[in-house]
Design a protein around this motif. Structure first.
Motif, short mmCIF file in Angstrom:
data_model
loop_
_atom_site.label_atom_id
_atom_site.label_comp_id
_atom_site.label_asym_id
_atom_site.label_seq_id
_atom_site.Cartn_x
_atom_site.Cartn_y
_atom_site.Cartn_z
N GLU A 8 0.80 -1.33 -0.21
CA GLU A 8 -0.06 0.01 0.13
C GLU A 8 0.94 1.48 -0.10
OE1 GLU A 8 -2.92 -0.30 3.20
OE2 GLU A 8 -3.21 -2.20 3.02
N GLY A 9 0.48 2.29 -0.77
CA GLY A 9 1.27 3.68 -0.66
C GLY A 9 0.45 4.57 -1.42
N GLY A 41 -1.28 12.40 -3.89
CA GLY A 41 -1.79 11.81 -2.80
C GLY A 41 -2.70 10.84 -3.07
N VAL A 42 -2.63 10.05 -4.49
CA VAL A 42 -3.58 8.97 -4.72
C VAL A 42 -3.24 7.71 -4.00
CG1 VAL A 42 -4.44 7.52 -6.67
CG2 VAL A 42 -4.15 9.65 -7.01
N ALA A 43 -4.32 7.17 -3.37
CA ALA A 43 -4.02 5.96 -2.76
C ALA A 43 -4.09 4.64 -3.58
CB ALA A 43 -5.14 5.64 -1.56
N ILE A 44 -3.13 3.49 -3.22
CA ILE A 44 -2.80 2.71 -4.29
C ILE A 44 -2.56 1.41 -3.40
CG2 ILE A 44 -1.37 1.59 -6.00
CD1 ILE A 44 -0.23 4.55 -6.65
N ILE A 45 -3.34 0.51 -3.92
CA ILE A 45 -3.07 -0.92 -3.27
C ILE A 45 -2.85 -2.04 -4.25
CG2 ILE A 45 -4.52 -2.90 -2.08
CD1 ILE A 45 -6.32 -1.14 -0.78
N VAL A 46 -1.72 -2.70 -3.93
CA VAL A 46 -1.00 -3.60 -5.01
C VAL A 46 -1.04 -5.03 -4.44
CG1 VAL A 46 1.03 -4.25 -6.22
CG2 VAL A 46 0.54 -2.12 -5.87
N ASP A 61 11.09 -4.22 -6.01
CA ASP A 61 10.65 -3.95 -7.21
C ASP A 61 9.42 -2.66 -7.19
OD1 ASP A 61 12.65 -5.26 -8.25
OD2 ASP A 61 11.26 -6.76 -9.19
N VAL A 62 8.42 -3.22 -6.27
CA VAL A 62 7.38 -2.34 -5.95
C VAL A 62 7.87 -0.85 -5.25
CG1 VAL A 62 5.34 -1.94 -4.81
CG2 VAL A 62 5.73 -4.06 -5.87
N ARG A 63 8.79 -1.00 -4.48
CA ARG A 63 9.08 0.24 -3.86
C ARG A 63 9.92 1.26 -4.74
NH1 ARG A 63 9.66 1.40 1.20
NH2 ARG A 63 9.42 -0.88 1.67
N GLY A 86 4.02 2.64 1.65
CA GLY A 86 3.50 2.77 2.90
C GLY A 86 3.74 1.41 3.81
N GLU A 87 3.15 1.54 5.09
CA GLU A 87 3.20 0.26 5.75
C GLU A 87 1.65 -0.47 5.30
OE1 GLU A 87 5.40 -0.83 7.80
OE2 GLU A 87 6.69 0.87 7.29
#
Length: 249
Positions: free
Chosen positions: A88-89, A94-99, A112-114, A125-126
């Protein structure tokens, strides 16, 4: 979800569908493998596996490919010990994203995601740092050629779905996550296989983007979705029709 469906429409218009289909096949095969290993390798007794097979059929995956993946999982083949992970990040504006990912190497996937988030103006994020902005729900779609709206609506409500909407050429049925398999199976029994049937993250609110930030965000989502380990990406953004048209040109 406005952002998710807008992204799909834009990428569809951009083309390169053969490469995307090959990538999609690979991701579905991985989901079939995990589903078959997490329960019985019999679709009749494994709702998650039935959902994965339905997704495979929706993209015209050959039956032999599906059967091989199930048999391989049932045989306990080495090298296919995937773990389910969620990242999550925040992206641009400031768009919230869930992967969501299935990986056999958590360190590699996390790195890779980071890196993708950092490259395109975001930050990883955490766990649960953005999930509170979304609701987990079942989403089932049928093309309008299957039946009229009243028939779909009546069947969906009888199956305890929450809502039915008409979007473009499809009916979209939404339901509580815990009712997903029951609703999907009830609709399948009446209307055959759906166009798609998934559990998704739907945002409670969305962030409107200008063209520059939208372009950067869509590139981030594209890079994430192209990663072999990533299964799904959800984001709480919204685009005006004018910006969406320009980006898909």
């Amino acid at each position: 979800m406005a952002g998710h469906s807008q992204f799909k429409n834009i990428m569809h218009r951009k083309g390169a569908q053969d490469a995307r289909r090959a990538k999609e096949f690979s991701k579905i095969i991985r989901e079939i493998t995990v589903s078959a290993k997490s329960g019985l390798p019999d679709p009749a007794a494994n709702p998650r596996l039935r959902a994965a097979i339905a997704a495979a059929r929706a993209v015209n995956m050959p039956k032999d490919n599906i059967d091989r993946a199930i048999k391989k999982a049932a045989g306990g083949a080495d090298g296919d010990n995937y773990q389910e992970v969620r990242y999550e990040g925040y992206g641009p504006s400031g768009v919230a994203i869930i992967v969501e990912a299935l990986t056999d190497n958590r360190n590699r996937t996390a790195s890779d995601v980071r890196a993708a988030f950092n490259k395109y103006g975001g930050s990883l994020g955490e766990m649960n740092s953005v999930a509170f902005m979304f609701e987990r729900m079942g989403v089932i779609t049928y093309t309008k050629t299957v039946a009229n709206f009243d028939s779909i609506f009546e069947a969906a409500i009888e199956a305890e779905a929450d809502n039915v909407e008409e979007n473009d050429d499809v009916y979209e049925i939404t339901c509580a996550m815990e009712n997903f398999f029951a609703v999907r199976d009830a609709l399948e029994a009446r209307f055959k296989d759906p166009e798609s049937a998934k559990i998704e993250w739907r945002p409670s609110n969305t962030v409107a983007l200008d063209e520059d930030n939208a372009r950067t965000l869509l590139k981030l989502i594209e890079v994430l979705e192209d990663h072999d380990d990533v299964q799904n990406v959800f984001a709480n953004f919204d685009l005006s029709d004018e910006i969406a048209e320009r980006l898909s040109a």
